[in-house]
Design an enzyme around this catalytic site. Structure first.
Site, PDB file in Angstrom:
ATOM      1  N   PRO A   2      -0.763   5.484 -86.309  1.00 59.05           N
ATOM      2  CG  PRO A   2       1.105   6.334 -87.363  1.00 59.05           C
ATOM      3  CD  PRO A   2       0.045   6.695 -86.376  1.00 59.05           C
ATOM      4  CD  GLU A   3      -2.988   0.691 -82.738  1.00 59.89           C
ATOM      5  OE1 GLU A   3      -2.767  -0.247 -81.976  1.00 59.89           O
ATOM      6  OE2 GLU A   3      -4.122   1.150 -82.921  1.00 59.89           O
ATOM      7  CE  LYS A  59       2.618   0.525 -81.706  1.00 58.65           C
ATOM      8  NZ  LYS A  59       2.285   1.249 -80.457  1.00 58.65           N
ATOM      9  NE  ARG A 111       0.307  14.756 -80.501  1.00 56.93           N
ATOM     10  CZ  ARG A 111      -0.130  13.890 -79.602  1.00 56.93           C
ATOM     11  NH1 ARG A 111      -1.049  13.010 -79.939  1.00 56.93           N
ATOM     12  NH2 ARG A 111       0.353  13.889 -78.392  1.00 56.93           N
ATOM     13  NE  ARG A 249      -2.030   6.289 -74.796  1.00 54.05           N
ATOM     14  CZ  ARG A 249      -1.497   5.891 -75.954  1.00 54.05           C
ATOM     15  NH1 ARG A 249      -0.432   5.158 -75.961  1.00 54.05           N
ATOM     16  NH2 ARG A 249      -2.038   6.261 -77.080  1.00 54.05           N
TER      17      ARG A 249
END
Length: 260
Positions: A2-3, A59, A111, A249
């Site tokens: 999800p962005e 978000k 997660r 990242r």
DNA sequence: GTGAATGTTCATTC
DNA sequence: GGAATGAACATTCA
């Protein structure tokens, strides 16, 4: 996953299926996704009520609880693997489900990095929003220019910082910088106004197309469609893509199109 | 077994 | 005070 575009898609799922319908039941399968509220508290706040028109900032997804006099708002964040699904089928990663007549809405998340909060009043909501920069789908070029000019950081981590601009994640930022031909390592301090103008218009395009697809579309003509191929070539110039880590990242860029 | 995964936060160290 | 780095959170998958 999800962005901003994904969360906008979840907003639509909620708006299209659940808004205005009485919440018959709230099932908590895994309270590990509840933040600052327990299963009983969540049930009590929501059962018999309904959701008002949901809205999004960055978000985060905000679902006001109706009737409005309750002043409560369900706040959802999807971490890296969360989603909101309108489906009758129970899935092993469903953590919470809201039951309505005619269907159910599942908060699904592998997660459990983030989850569901319950704000009891508007102050709690604005507290969350106040930590975020302007929404990426909503920010003006001037605002973006100003936000970036205050910083002396590498442009990629700056754009991913939710307090600078809210909604951009790892894939989107790589995609946008590639289109704007800006190397992710460059400093915000060195960006010319024309770079920011380019960055802004590319961001608009990428967001518009991603929102329409409710995801960053994995097209071969997009950088995103090639990033997982270790020997991938730039869709624009054919150069081998570079891979590295930036701001902790994974980062993909084209050394030819995006010179330092 | 190891490392990485589209996110955020906190501590630590320049 | 800012910026960069790494770890932590929890879990699966290659």
């Amino acid at each position: 996953m999800p962005e901003l575009p994904d969360v906008e898609g979840f907003r639509r799922v909620l708006a299209d299926h659940a808004v205005g319908r009485r919440i018959r039941d709230v099932e908590v399968f895994d309270s590990g996704v509840l933040r600052g509220v327990n299963a009983a508290g969540l049930r009590q706040a929501l059962c018999g009520r309904s959701f008002g028109e949901p809205w999004r900032h960055g978000k985060y997804l905000f679902a006001p609880v109706a009737p409005r006099k309750d002043q409560a708002t369900l706040i959802l964040h999807f971490g890296m693997t969360g989603s909101l699904q309108w489906t009758a089928e129970r899935h092993r990663f469903d953590r919470v489900a809201f039951t309505f007549r005619g269907g159910r809405l599942a908060y699904r998340d592998l997660r459990k990095l983030h989850g569901l909060r319950l704000a009891h009043d508007p102050q709690e909501v604005s507290q969350v929003v106040s930590r975020l920069g302007p929404d990426a789908a909503d920010v003006s070029r001037e605002e973006l220019q100003q936000a970036l000019s205050r910083l002396r950081r590498q442009v990629k981590p700056a754009l991913m910082d939710q307090s600078v601009v809210a909604g951009l994640g790892n894939l989107l930022v790589d995609e946008i910088l590639w289109r704007a031909r800006i190397n992710p390592h460059r400093s915000t301090a060195d960006l010319r106004p024309s770079d920011v103008a380019d960055l802004y218009s590319r961001m608009r395009t990428v967001l518009r197309q991603s929102i329409a697809a409710a995801r960053v579309p994995p097209r071969k003509t997009w950088l995103t469609g090639r990033r997982d191929d270790p020997s991938g070539a730039c869709p624009r110039c054919g150069s081998p893509l570079s891979h590295g880590r930036l701001g902790g990242r994974s980062t993909t860029w084209c050394p030819t199109c995006q010179p330092r």
